[in-house]
Design an enzyme around this catalytic site. Sequence first.
Site, mmCIF file in Angstrom:
data_model
loop_
_atom_site.group_PDB
_atom_site.id
_atom_site.type_symbol
_atom_site.label_atom_id
_atom_site.label_comp_id
_atom_site.label_asym_id
_atom_site.label_seq_id
_atom_site.Cartn_x
_atom_site.Cartn_y
_atom_site.Cartn_z
ATOM 1 N N GLY B 55 42.994 -7.094 -6.643
ATOM 2 C CA GLY B 55 41.601 -7.066 -7.072
ATOM 3 C C GLY B 55 40.744 -6.216 -6.153
ATOM 4 O O GLY B 55 39.557 -6.051 -6.400
ATOM 5 N N HIS B 56 41.360 -5.674 -5.078
ATOM 6 C CA HIS B 56 40.629 -4.838 -4.123
ATOM 7 C C HIS B 56 41.071 -3.381 -4.208
ATOM 8 O O HIS B 56 40.834 -2.600 -3.289
ATOM 9 C CB HIS B 56 40.846 -5.334 -2.697
ATOM 10 N N HIS B 215 35.431 -11.070 -2.106
ATOM 11 C CA HIS B 215 35.929 -11.957 -3.161
ATOM 12 C C HIS B 215 34.767 -12.621 -3.873
ATOM 13 O O HIS B 215 34.933 -13.585 -4.601
ATOM 14 C CB HIS B 215 36.816 -13.060 -2.590
#
Lengths: 211, 329
Positions: B55-56, B215
């Site tokens: 997700g990064h 996050h």
Amino acid sequence: MRTAFILEAIAAVNDAVLNSEAELESLDREIGDGDHFINLKRGCAALLAMRDELAPLPPADVLQRIGMKLLSTIGGASGPLIATFFMTMAKVEKAGDLNSLAEIAAAFHASVEAIKQRGKADAGEKTLLDTLIPVADTFSRLTAVNAEPAQVFDAIQQAAEQGMLSTKDMVATKGRAAFLGERAIGHIDPGARSSQIIIHTIAELAKQQAV
Amino acid sequence: MKKFINNVDDILTESLSGFAAAHTDIVSLNLEPHFLTRRQKAENKVAIISGGGSGHEPLHSGYVGYGMLDAACPGHVFTSPSPDQMLAAAEAVHAGKGVLFIVKNYAGDVMNFEMAAEMLTFENATVLTSDDVAVENSTYTTGRRGVAGTMIVEKVVGSLAETGADLAACKALGDKVNSRTASMGVALTSCTVPAAGRPTFDIGDTELEMGVGIHGEPGRRREAMRNADAIVADLVAAILEDLKPTPGSEVLLLINGFAATPLMELYLLYNSAAKLLQAQGLVISRSLVGNYTTALDMAGASITVTLLDDEIRQHWDSPVHTAALRWQC
């Protein structure tokens, strides 16, 4: 400790975790990052899938394999912490068969200590330890005086619930919630709640049959 | 939630498969456990391995290749990878000179890499990145988070490793770059974790989250939306307060997008931040603008400043050939 009991506990915990989806996700959104339930669900599914493989094994091996499986499937901070618990239980079980409740209590206590070391955390930091530490203490205290099993498990359930609820008014200093500072106050820690759900479920099962 | 998904459980595998296929000249993908390595195994060097939740992107898979990482271990979305991934990756890329793990300071990442390091049979060390100055209260024993500055550490250490430097030297340079790097981010919207299906936090149309993590974890405070110059001024002030650079210092300025903010706005932020740094007498001799450490679909950006010296500048400039960073190659 019996392998059959561990397998039944896995199934019961899986049901309990799935039933708590909405609540755990909401707690985690408030002070975490939204992945706690998903990770637990993945861990439970992995354990359910290995029931046939675990069934013929002695309890120490079962606990060890559970620990390794959770380590490789949960990830995050929960993975190493929960895995450390089971791997320590396995080590103690292997060293001396856990036949009496007092012996299981001692192993539980050692396993919670191992979580404290792995996470470099202690009571009062708004984590799963706020549920587990009072449970370990209650478990040891009551089994040391040979309390009736039903009484021991009732007390464990109460200790877990009080411990879980106590996280509501704490400032977090460990884990993702630590970044919230004062804003974490008023919210129960999702790890403390999921631990309490698991403890409650296993204690309920233990009341119905021999561990 | 509206995302390009087939099945939520398959997101990671399908995305990594696409990444590996698109960059088949640079990386190889291993499934079960998941890790990416360089296409060609490098010899006679310290193996540099990083990893963290997915997700990064492009962190960390996009930085595997010559001059940077030997392997990356992607975890599930926003979830640390597990020790078996790091162990398998280490086995695959170890070239006899030891393994250096570059780990962002998040409890889950730290514990999983720690357990992998305990199980590993050959020489290893860890550089913990902690560039995020948003976490202001020193009583937070978790310490500062590792965010976009991690990519700068990976680039600089990756370059040194390429020269055949030993494990201790690579670790020392990594620690040095980390100590000279500071970041802070701001979010305009929340991200949505696919498996959760709804935004991680609620934020009003006229609000921003100052000091947000990658996050979607909260930062310093929730504030009313302001103009870009005012937001940048707060971010730069927090960074400079931490770095305390002397006037005349040479710096690298990174404006990092969290994925949903267009480049037009990121360059606007660069314009604003550069003026402020120059007003402080700092010399911006290296710069980078783009999505380098993202947070799924979050709108927002972070600013990172690294104090350069001859050694860091030289390794920053050296050739790199990865999917997401490529120059002089």
